[in-house]
Write a protein that holds these residues in place. Structure first.
Motif, mmCIF file in Angstrom:
data_model
loop_
_atom_site.group_PDB
_atom_site.id
_atom_site.type_symbol
_atom_site.label_atom_id
_atom_site.label_comp_id
_atom_site.label_asym_id
_atom_site.label_seq_id
_atom_site.Cartn_x
_atom_site.Cartn_y
_atom_site.Cartn_z
ATOM 1 N N UNK A 61 50.400 107.967 70.714
ATOM 2 C CA UNK A 61 51.524 107.504 69.899
ATOM 3 C C UNK A 61 52.281 106.393 70.622
ATOM 4 N N UNK A 62 53.082 105.646 69.872
ATOM 5 C CA UNK A 62 53.852 104.556 70.490
ATOM 6 C C UNK A 62 54.747 105.077 71.608
ATOM 7 N N UNK A 63 55.430 106.165 71.348
ATOM 8 C CA UNK A 63 56.215 106.870 72.374
ATOM 9 C C UNK A 63 55.758 108.318 72.314
ATOM 10 N N UNK A 64 54.765 108.624 73.108
ATOM 11 C CA UNK A 64 54.062 109.900 73.031
ATOM 12 C C UNK A 64 54.772 111.004 73.805
ATOM 13 N N UNK A 65 55.112 110.722 75.057
ATOM 14 C CA UNK A 65 55.686 111.760 75.922
ATOM 15 C C UNK A 65 56.635 111.126 76.933
ATOM 16 N N UNK A 81 57.302 113.839 72.715
ATOM 17 C CA UNK A 81 58.314 113.133 71.918
ATOM 18 C C UNK A 81 57.994 113.149 70.429
ATOM 19 N N UNK A 82 57.386 114.229 69.946
ATOM 20 C CA UNK A 82 57.065 114.339 68.530
ATOM 21 C C UNK A 82 55.805 113.599 68.148
ATOM 22 N N UNK A 83 54.883 113.476 69.102
ATOM 23 C CA UNK A 83 53.629 112.758 68.843
ATOM 24 C C UNK A 83 52.765 113.509 67.832
ATOM 25 N N UNK A 84 51.815 112.803 67.250
ATOM 26 C CA UNK A 84 50.930 113.399 66.251
ATOM 27 C C UNK A 84 50.045 114.485 66.851
ATOM 28 N N UNK A 85 49.551 114.267 68.094
ATOM 29 C CA UNK A 85 48.603 115.195 68.700
ATOM 30 C C UNK A 85 49.218 116.138 69.726
ATOM 31 N N UNK A 86 50.466 115.919 70.091
ATOM 32 C CA UNK A 86 51.081 116.724 71.133
ATOM 33 C C UNK A 86 50.537 116.345 72.504
ATOM 34 N N UNK A 87 50.899 117.127 73.507
ATOM 35 C CA UNK A 87 50.423 116.936 74.876
ATOM 36 C C UNK A 87 49.699 118.202 75.275
ATOM 37 N N UNK A 88 48.446 118.068 75.689
ATOM 38 C CA UNK A 88 47.634 119.225 76.076
ATOM 39 C C UNK A 88 47.675 119.371 77.594
ATOM 40 N N UNK A 89 48.073 120.568 78.040
ATOM 41 C CA UNK A 89 48.019 120.897 79.462
ATOM 42 C C UNK A 89 46.992 122.011 79.596
#
Length: 143
Positions: A61-65, A81-89
């Motif tokens: 995303x433009x501003x992903x995390x 930051x509300x990205x389409x795919x989220x953040x995977x840990x």
């Protein structure tokens, strides 16, 4: 002769914080091994050219995390930051508009790009450099 001395300000100044791409995409110029230097405070990760960590993949995303670093460079908080795919840990944590405290060595995935938080300690040290100012000025005038 002039002597320049770099002072050792604090323990925090000994820490260099970086994000390294551990699994990238060479087609989008997000190549494995590329590193980004981070600073205390907010470090936005995304496609936007104003981000501190700019990734070019369309899956980002433009501003992903946001990776927030404490001012003493000892605490790290990752926030989607509300990205389409989220953040995977890995192995199974997915952040979607949530925070998670992480530590040095943590890998996480933003879109198709995998990043690793790297903290290097003891990189900077007290350095003294002798400079012959007159010789330096002579060399500069010759050019």
């Amino acid at each position: 002769m002039v002597i320049f001395r770099r002072r050792k300000e604090s323990v925090a100044s000994d820490r260099v914080i970086q994000l390294a791409i551990t699994l990238g995409n060479s087609d989008t110029n997000d190549e494995t091994g590329k590193t980004f230097d981070l600073h205390p405070g907010d470090n936005i990760i995304g496609r936007d050219l104003l981000c501190e960590v700019v990734l070019h993949s369309g899956t980002v995303s433009r501003k992903h995390a946001n990776l927030r670093i404490s001012y003493d460079k000892s605490k790290f908080t990752l926030h989607d930051l509300g990205s389409a795919n989220g953040v995977l840990i890995p192995p199974a944590t997915v952040l979607r508009s949530k925070n998670k405290t992480i530590e040095s060595g943590t890998e996480f995935q933003v879109g198709e790009i995998t990043l690793k938080l790297v903290v290097r300690i003891g990189v900077e040290s007290l350095q003294t450099m002798n400079v012959d100012f007159l010789k330096l000025m002579e060399e500069k005038q010759k050019k």
